[in-house]
Design a protein around this motif. Structure first.
Motif, PDB file in Angstrom:
ATOM      1  N   ILE A 260       0.840  -1.197   0.000  1.00 22.74           N
ATOM      2  CA  ILE A 260       0.000   0.000   0.000  1.00 22.74           C
ATOM      3  C   ILE A 260       0.875   1.247   0.000  1.00 22.74           C
ATOM      4  CG2 ILE A 260      -1.752   1.283   1.289  1.00 22.74           C
ATOM      5  CD1 ILE A 260      -2.636  -1.462   2.448  1.00 22.74           C
ATOM      6  N   PHE A 261       1.900   1.244   0.827  1.00 26.46           N
ATOM      7  CA  PHE A 261       2.847   2.358   0.908  1.00 26.46           C
ATOM      8  C   PHE A 261       4.219   1.836   0.484  1.00 26.46           C
ATOM      9  CE2 PHE A 261      -0.313   2.848   4.343  1.00 26.46           C
ATOM     10  CZ  PHE A 261      -0.971   3.975   3.869  1.00 26.46           C
ATOM     11  N   GLY A 262       4.780   2.417  -0.578  1.00 27.14           N
ATOM     12  CA  GLY A 262       6.052   1.976  -1.109  1.00 27.14           C
ATOM     13  C   GLY A 262       7.231   2.435  -0.268  1.00 27.14           C
ATOM     14  N   VAL A 263       8.407   1.995  -0.675  1.00 30.61           N
ATOM     15  CA  VAL A 263       9.620   2.251   0.106  1.00 30.61           C
ATOM     16  C   VAL A 263       9.866   3.742   0.306  1.00 30.61           C
ATOM     17  CG1 VAL A 263      12.135   2.058   0.079  1.00 30.61           C
ATOM     18  CG2 VAL A 263      10.724   0.053  -0.458  1.00 30.61           C
ATOM     19  N   ALA A 264       9.800   4.527  -0.756  1.00 28.31           N
ATOM     20  CA  ALA A 264      10.076   5.962  -0.634  1.00 28.31           C
ATOM     21  C   ALA A 264       9.096   6.640   0.317  1.00 28.31           C
ATOM     22  CB  ALA A 264      10.048   6.623  -2.006  1.00 28.31           C
ATOM     23  N   ARG A 265       7.822   6.269   0.211  1.00 27.37           N
ATOM     24  CA  ARG A 265       6.818   6.842   1.111  1.00 27.37           C
ATOM     25  C   ARG A 265       7.126   6.478   2.558  1.00 27.37           C
ATOM     26  NH1 ARG A 265       1.129   7.817   1.307  1.00 27.37           N
ATOM     27  NH2 ARG A 265       0.723   8.658   3.391  1.00 27.37           N
ATOM     28  N   LEU A 266       7.502   5.238   2.794  1.00 23.15           N
ATOM     29  CA  LEU A 266       7.776   4.805   4.165  1.00 23.15           C
ATOM     30  C   LEU A 266       8.985   5.516   4.754  1.00 23.15           C
ATOM     31  CD1 LEU A 266       7.165   0.961   3.819  1.00 23.15           C
ATOM     32  CD2 LEU A 266       5.661   2.652   4.898  1.00 23.15           C
TER      33      LEU A 266
END
Length: 263
Positions: free
Chosen positions: A207-213
């Motif tokens: 749901i939330f990708g690496v960059a977002r996390l």
């Protein structure tokens, strides 16, 4: 950043060291701290002669000050547990004392009657990240690893919050290595128990990708070199029993293999 470097960490008796893994399985010890010099081109220049890994103990490739877990980051996993899909990253912490390496034992505590495997993609921080944007986030990641976010599911339901259920010693195997130069969106996370595949999903299903996390977490707490983000598990989680062998497999990183014993 140079592509294709695979960084492992070993113990040889009292001596602990990082090494680059060769394609043939040998290891070339490093004369530098790779987290002080996070460019893999410098690692290759500082690597020594190849030595066999037989007889060495595999350790976690990173030594985090904190392990940030992400809950319910795959829709199907949230659904299988009967939870709503979060509107923003659902975060929790695992203690660094939970870490084990490739080949380490996962010990089942007597307080729990259901200890589950959770295969995950691990993100390892290489440069200090404080309030970074999503566009800036990839530059702060040194590489990726396999994580098993072992969870005492019955205690998680009983406690509501996650500290006890995810914090036991041995509940965070990491490894076998840290791989650089990977594109996380191209990776697939798989988990096997006794050779039977139980989980398989592409990282694009997050749901939330690496960059977002990385960006979201860095706006809460400063991430420092060696810190680890466990990005969430796909559907298919299930219980472990004493005598099981569990593997988390991600192409380009390798197979994180751990056996299970009763405490």
């Amino acid at each position: 950043m140079a592509a294709g470097a695979r960084l492992a960490r070993f113990a040889d008796g009292p001596h602990v060291f990082h090494a680059l893994l060769d394609d043939d399985g040998g290891a070339r010890p490093l004369a530098i701290d790779p987290f002080a010099y996070p460019d893999p081109a410098g690692w290759h220049a500082a690597a020594g002669a190849t030595r066999p890994v037989a007889g060495l103990v595999w350790l976690s490739p990173c030594v985090p000050t904190k392990i940030v877990g992400v809950g319910r980051n795959y829709r199907e996993h949230a659904q299988e547990l009967g939870h709503p899909v979060p509107a923003e990253p659902l975060l929790f912490l695992k203690p660094p004392s939970a870490i084990g390496g490739h080949g380490a034992v996962i010990r089942l505590p007597p307080a729990s009657q259901q200890v589950d495997y959770e295969g995950e993609l691990g993100v390892v921080i290489g440069r200090t990240a404080c309030r970074v944007s999503e566009a800036e986030a990839p530059a702060h990641v040194i590489g990726y690893t396999c994580v098993n976010d072992v969870t005492a599911r019955d205690l998680q339901a009983r406690d509501v919050q996650f500290t006890r259920s995810k914090g036991y010693d041995t509940f965070c195997p990491v490894g076998p290595c840290l791989a650089t130069g990977l594109t996380p969106e191209r990776l697939r996370i798989e988990t096997y128990v006794n050779g039977s595949r139980r989980q398989s999903a592409p990282a694009t299903a997050m749901i939330f990708g690496v960059a977002r996390l990385v960006s979201a977490i860095s706006h809460i707490m400063t991430l420092v070199p060696g810190d680890l983000i466990a990005t969430g598990t796909p559907e298919g989680v299930g219980p472990l029993r004493a005598g099981d062998e569990v593997e988390v497999v991600i192409e380009g990183i390798g197979r994180l293999r751990n056996r299970v014993e009763a405490l």
